[in-house]
Scaffold this motif. Structure first.
Motif, mmCIF file in Angstrom:
data_model
loop_
_atom_site.group_PDB
_atom_site.id
_atom_site.type_symbol
_atom_site.label_atom_id
_atom_site.label_comp_id
_atom_site.label_asym_id
_atom_site.label_seq_id
_atom_site.Cartn_x
_atom_site.Cartn_y
_atom_site.Cartn_z
ATOM 1 N N PHE A 146 1.823 18.135 -9.057
ATOM 2 C CA PHE A 146 0.756 17.405 -9.738
ATOM 3 C C PHE A 146 0.788 15.921 -9.396
ATOM 4 O O PHE A 146 1.742 15.424 -8.809
ATOM 5 C CB PHE A 146 0.890 17.582 -11.255
ATOM 6 N N TYR A 182 1.414 12.083 -9.737
ATOM 7 C CA TYR A 182 2.578 11.372 -10.279
ATOM 8 C C TYR A 182 3.642 12.350 -10.772
ATOM 9 O O TYR A 182 4.013 12.355 -11.940
ATOM 10 C CB TYR A 182 2.161 10.417 -11.405
ATOM 11 N N ASN A 208 6.294 -1.580 -1.555
ATOM 12 C CA ASN A 208 6.894 -1.405 -2.881
ATOM 13 C C ASN A 208 8.336 -1.920 -2.849
ATOM 14 O O ASN A 208 9.084 -1.588 -1.954
ATOM 15 C CB ASN A 208 6.905 0.077 -3.269
ATOM 16 N N ALA A 249 -4.216 0.223 -8.222
ATOM 17 C CA ALA A 249 -3.391 1.276 -7.605
ATOM 18 C C ALA A 249 -3.608 2.657 -8.223
ATOM 19 O O ALA A 249 -3.517 3.662 -7.542
ATOM 20 C CB ALA A 249 -1.920 0.900 -7.679
ATOM 21 N N GLY A 307 -0.347 5.737 -5.360
ATOM 22 C CA GLY A 307 0.529 4.656 -5.791
ATOM 23 C C GLY A 307 1.604 4.253 -4.788
ATOM 24 O O GLY A 307 2.338 3.317 -5.029
ATOM 25 N N LEU A 308 1.703 4.974 -3.663
ATOM 26 C CA LEU A 308 2.712 4.608 -2.672
ATOM 27 C C LEU A 308 2.143 3.574 -1.703
ATOM 28 O O LEU A 308 0.934 3.508 -1.495
ATOM 29 C CB LEU A 308 3.175 5.836 -1.886
ATOM 30 N N ASP A 309 3.029 2.780 -1.098
ATOM 31 C CA ASP A 309 2.552 1.809 -0.116
ATOM 32 C C ASP A 309 2.294 2.517 1.217
ATOM 33 O O ASP A 309 2.672 3.669 1.398
ATOM 34 C CB ASP A 309 3.521 0.629 -0.003
ATOM 35 N N PRO A 310 1.624 1.856 2.165
ATOM 36 C CA PRO A 310 1.219 2.548 3.398
ATOM 37 C C PRO A 310 2.354 3.292 4.090
ATOM 38 O O PRO A 310 2.166 4.427 4.521
ATOM 39 C CB PRO A 310 0.694 1.416 4.281
ATOM 40 N N ARG A 311 3.545 2.680 4.146
ATOM 41 C CA ARG A 311 4.631 3.361 4.848
ATOM 42 C C ARG A 311 5.045 4.612 4.087
ATOM 43 O O ARG A 311 5.214 5.682 4.674
ATOM 44 C CB ARG A 311 5.825 2.425 5.014
ATOM 45 N N GLU A 347 0.046 -1.765 6.812
ATOM 46 C CA GLU A 347 -0.843 -1.389 7.909
ATOM 47 C C GLU A 347 -2.117 -2.187 7.800
ATOM 48 O O GLU A 347 -2.624 -2.376 6.692
ATOM 49 C CB GLU A 347 -1.232 0.090 7.791
ATOM 50 N N GLY A 378 6.227 -2.566 6.758
ATOM 51 C CA GLY A 378 5.735 -1.356 6.121
ATOM 52 C C GLY A 378 4.290 -1.452 5.670
ATOM 53 O O GLY A 378 3.859 -0.722 4.792
ATOM 54 N N HIS A 406 -8.625 11.869 -3.171
ATOM 55 C CA HIS A 406 -9.876 11.169 -2.931
ATOM 56 C C HIS A 406 -9.736 10.139 -1.813
ATOM 57 O O HIS A 406 -10.653 9.391 -1.566
ATOM 58 C CB HIS A 406 -10.495 10.590 -4.212
ATOM 59 N N GLU A 445 -9.169 9.054 4.307
ATOM 60 C CA GLU A 445 -8.370 8.863 5.512
ATOM 61 C C GLU A 445 -7.216 9.865 5.540
ATOM 62 O O GLU A 445 -6.950 10.495 6.562
ATOM 63 C CB GLU A 445 -7.827 7.431 5.591
ATOM 64 N N GLU A 449 -6.915 12.903 8.238
ATOM 65 C CA GLU A 449 -5.858 12.869 9.234
ATOM 66 C C GLU A 449 -5.026 14.147 9.234
ATOM 67 O O GLU A 449 -4.593 14.603 10.281
ATOM 68 C CB GLU A 449 -4.957 11.662 8.973
ATOM 69 N N ARG A 507 3.290 6.348 2.104
ATOM 70 C CA ARG A 507 2.190 7.306 2.233
ATOM 71 C C ARG A 507 2.312 8.139 3.478
ATOM 72 O O ARG A 507 2.334 9.366 3.424
ATOM 73 C CB ARG A 507 0.878 6.524 2.396
ATOM 74 N N SER A 508 2.383 7.456 4.636
ATOM 75 C CA SER A 508 2.345 8.228 5.875
ATOM 76 C C SER A 508 3.635 9.026 6.011
ATOM 77 O O SER A 508 3.625 10.125 6.558
ATOM 78 C CB SER A 508 2.083 7.337 7.089
ATOM 79 N N HIS A 511 -1.206 -3.447 -2.194
ATOM 80 C CA HIS A 511 -0.829 -3.074 -0.842
ATOM 81 C C HIS A 511 -1.998 -2.427 -0.101
ATOM 82 O O HIS A 511 -1.815 -1.850 0.950
ATOM 83 C CB HIS A 511 0.448 -2.231 -0.785
#
Lengths: 272, 298, 290
Positions: free
Chosen positions: B88, B90, C43, C177, B172-176, C248, C246, B201, B204, B208, B178-179, C207
């Protein structure tokens, strides 16, 4: 689903009773209880019953709802009735068999007692519980108890705690729902097994719930400080409660009815 | 394979709050693929997730897992939860045990597996999400946000579900972060017939990583197919308030502007959704030498 | 340049004794009055800690933050206990989780919370509440229950709650966020509007690079230090430094940059999809006409 549960027993509406000042409503509730206990004869109970019916009618709360609210006290009503019928002694024997004698006074008394309970519950529910939002109620309690703060009673703090609790109950219900779903998805089973098994199954819900509540409390405290919260001193309010014509009128009606009940008690006692 | 056949779900039936969250929906989630479900808040996508493992029972219609109705009996519904694992939104808020290891073992323990098998699965799941041995022994509440997320996801992976459903796994995660997490998770189906459903939602992310996309709107399906098929319906998607992937947006704008100025432009290029595809097409159009920027893998 | 916030040798550590790892280390920066600054970082980079230090939620371990407050009529110090109330009044903060910052059950009562704490007379609170709710477009919702609103609407109520305090600067600590794209757009529009028409200094911690692109200035924080500081164009140009921390750049920036690096006659750095499309069309046109 938990989120389908409606909170409290408040039925939103637009009636005169809904619109009364919540402080007046608290006072009127006490007043109403005094009226109910002042009634001593069937005739005076009739007056109170008319008042209660009128209140129900004006508030537009359905009779079914009122009857449902009486269900939890059904046992107490029956118990009171039985006690009064069999244990009241008097002059006019209605009938007797074996060792039990039932007097007409007993029956009369039983009816009055049950009537008193019914009126007490339905009346206070209509004046207060069903027609006043919890928020308005908290607000009114804070303002009514304000004089107590002079003698060191933390009335503001208590009211703030109440209103924050009210604010967070739906949030926590939603959260409980989410955590339950997540644990169910991992095979948690809350529906089968014995009592101990079920109690154990609650641990995976309660622990995350507690932890998140503490986190929320922490964040809320920071947010409140950022919005300059510093206790009740020097705090003003957006809404100033002001008594309006309807508050005075309804109060007068209640006083008149108390007078009527007392009058009926003394004047028409003999008739019944 | 999960099949939805004319499924509807109504919240608060017979109350004043009655609301159809999913309305007569039929689709299939095929084995071995990553299916992305997109839609804005209230489109019914999260309800669909809960219908997939019998957390919700459809008001009407049937949900079939490999041809069998998952709501046929309570026992079947219960067993379905181990075959269709849902992570689910979070998920870190569901952690409760003293150690990460015990928390990951919660699902497998409920499945009634023996201890050696539980141990194997815990280690496998931890390894899969990238949790080290030391972290396994520590309390889940001492971890950083990203690590908590992984620990919680491992708790579902340890059940080795046939279908892994992820509701906003990267929120809520940062780009790094996330990927990394999406990259790891989509490996789950590699070399097996397991499938993944990503509900999000973020266009991107879905674009991907998905092989198939299901776009939802107002409890119904707006369009479905491969990402390029779905993104070729850009006008429809825009109208329902769904944001297109950035690259699709750019390529669309470029196409419209090219038409105005009389510059030739392939219509098919307008539904590109990855930087690489768009780059390749534009590099070719601009007659660039490919060795400098062309070191990217498709 | 007239500053509203100025930090000097600012350090912060979550360890009480100060020997532990510093979350924020020896920072010197100024925020210009009326500007829109984005602070970005992954983060745990220390960006949220900086935000909490600026509005007095956390106290610096060493160093100082000065707030030039018009309402207090003097320069305030964050680490000074007597100043802290005025600091909070001057610099408002909107947090990440919309659920955990709403105090009241009814929208307008929540917005009234700060002016109530300030002891503003009721009639005036009403005016402040109404104009704050109108600024975030939720005036029609003033009597609604807060818990029945969407995430984006809740966050707008939280913003109105801060606006009703009439702050000179508002910090958004990852306030978008937890929102869906629609809620995020609404909140970003309000943030821009606050700066443009109300003249409030805005600091956005995020971010999401496409949000940061809307700012006048971006500060990139990594390991408690500012490693890049400049206009969005200047910062996005250094895409390698960003990916080392970290982060983009938006895909639109990435695509155009790739074309540029391969030798295309195209702008080096674009900020959003519009600019990217324009740059690509221009490049295609040049090629086509040759």
């Amino acid at each position: 689903m938990l989120k389908d549960i409606t909170l409290g027993q408040y039925f939103p509406g637009n009636s005169v009773i809904h619109k009364l000042d919540p402080r007046i409503k608290i006072i009127l509730t006490i007043f109403y209880i005094v009226i109910v206990f002042s009634a001593k004869s069937l005739a005076s109970f009739g007056v109170v019953a008319i008042l209660t019916l009128a209140l129900i009618f004006v508030s537009k709360i359905s009779f079914v709802t009122i009857l449902k609210s009486l269900k939890p006290i059904l046992f107490i009503m029956i118990f009171t009735a039985v006690m009064n019928i069999f244990w009241t002694s008097g002059e006019n024997v209605l009938f007797s068999f074996w060792k039990i004698t039932v007097y007409s006074e007993g029956v009369r008394f039983a009816i009055l007692m049950v009537l008193r309970l019914v009126l007490l519950i339905s009346g206070t529910f209509v004046i207060l519980t069903y027609t006043t939002s919890p928020v308005a109620l908290t607000d009114a309690i804070e303002r009514l108890t304000k004089p107590l703060s002079k003698i060191g009673v933390p009335t503001h703090e208590f009211a703030m705690m109440m209103s924050i609790a009210l604010r967070f109950i739906p949030t926590l219900i939603e959260e409980t729902d989410k955590i339950m779903c997540a644990q169910k998805a991992r095979g948690a089973d809350f529906e089968t097994g014995g009592l101990i098994h079920r109690a154990k199954a609650l641990v995976p819900i309660l622990i995350p719930l507690f932890i998140s509540s503490f986190r929320r409390a922490d964040e809320l405290a920071a947010a409140m400080e950022c919005r300059l919260y510093h206790g009740g001193d020097g705090r003003t309010r957006l809404k100033v409660l002001k008594l309006e014509a309807r508050d005075y009128i309804v109060s007068l009606i209640f006083i008149a009815i108390l007078a009527a009940v007392i009058l009926v008690n003394t004047q028409f006692e003999a008739l019944i | 394979m999960i099949e939805f056949s004319n499924v509807s779900y109504v919240y608060g039936k017979h109350t004043p709050f009655e609301r159809a969250a999913v309305n007569n929906v039929s689709f299939k989630i095929e084995d071995g693929l990553v299916t992305g479900i997109i839609g804005h808040t209230g489109s019914g996508k999260s309800t669909v997730a809960q219908l997939m493992n019998a957390l919700l029972t459809p008001t009407s219609g049937k949900v079939l897992l490999d041809g069998a109705d998952i709501n046929a009996s309570r026992e079947i519904s219960y067993k379905t939860r181990f075959k269709v694992g849902i992570v689910f939104q979070y998920p870190e808020y569901q952690l409760f045990e003293e150690t990460v290891e015990k928390d990951i073992a919660y699902g497998p323990t409920n499945m009634g597996l023996d201890e050696t098998e539980i141990k194997r699965r815990v280690e496998m799941a931890a390894d899969f999400v990238g949790i080290s041995k030391e972290i396994l022994k520590s309390s889940p509440f001492e971890l950083s946000g990203g690590q908590k997320r992984r620990a919680a996801i491992a708790g579902v992976i340890a059940m080795e579900p046939k279908i892994l459903v992820l509701d906003e796994p990267a929120a809520g995660l940062d780009p790094r972060g996330r990927s990394e997490i999406l990259g790891r998770l989509t490996k789950y189906r590699q070399g097996s017939d397991k499938s993944i459903v990503i509900i999000s939602h973020s266009m991107e992310d879905v674009a991907e990583y998905s092989d198939r996309i299901l776009a939802m709107n107002d409890g119904g399906i707006l369009c479905s197919g491969t990402p390029s098929e779905v993104f070729s319906h850009y006008d429809e998607l825009c109208r329902s308030g769904l944001a297109l992937p950035q690259i699709t947006n750019i390529m669309n704008l470029v196409m419209k502007k090219c038409k105005e100025r009389g510059i030739p432009f392939d219509n098919s290029a307008a539904s590109f959704f990855t930087v690489d595809d768009a780059y390749k097409y534009l590099a070719q159009r601009l007659e660039l030498k490919s060795e400098e920027g062309g070191n990217t893998v498709c | 340049m007239e500053y509203i916030i100025k930090s000097e040798a600012l350090s912060f550590s979550y360890d009480e004794d100060g020997n532990g790892k510093k979350t924020v280390e020896n920072l010197d920066f100024q925020i210009e009055r009326g500007s829109f600054t984005a602070i970005i970082g992954h983060n745990g980079s220390g960006k949220s800690t900086i935000a909490k230090l600026m509005c007095g939620v956390l106290e610096p371990s060493s160093g100082e933050i000065y707030i030039d407050s018009k309402s207090a009529g003097r320069i305030l110090r964050v680490s000074c206990d007597e100043d802290i109330f005025d600091v909070r009044k001057t610099v408002g903060m909107v947090f990440q989780n919309p659920d955990n910052q709403l105090v009241a059950t009814v929208v307008e009562e929540d917005v009234a919370f700060a002016p109530e704490n300030l002891g503003v007379p009721s009639a005036e609170i009403r005016k402040k509440v109404d104009s704050a709710l109108k600024a975030v477009g939720l005036y029609e919702y003033r009597t609604h229950d807060t818990h029945k609103l969407s995430g984006g609407q809740k966050q707008r109520v939280a913003i109105a709650g801060i606006l009703a305090m009439s702050p000179e600067c508002v910090i958004f600590d990852e306030s978008t966020a937890m929102l869906d794209p629609r809620g995020r757009d609404d909140v970003m529009k309000i943030i821009k509007e606050m700066r443009d028409s109300l003249g409030i200094t805005v600091i956005l911690i995020t971010h999401y690079m496409n949000e940061a692109a809307l700012a006048d200035r971006i500060m990139v924080v990594n390991d408690g230090k500012i490693i890049l500081d400049g206009s969005p164009r200047n910062v996005f140009e250094k895409n390698e430094v960003l990916s080392e921390c970290g982060l983009e750049v938006p895909q639109s920036t990435e695509l155009v940059r790739k074309l540029y690096d391969s030798g295309a006659e195209i702008t080096k750095t674009v900020l959003d999809t519009e600019e990217a499309a324009q740059a690509i069309v221009d490049a295609l046109e040049k090629k086509y006409k040759k």
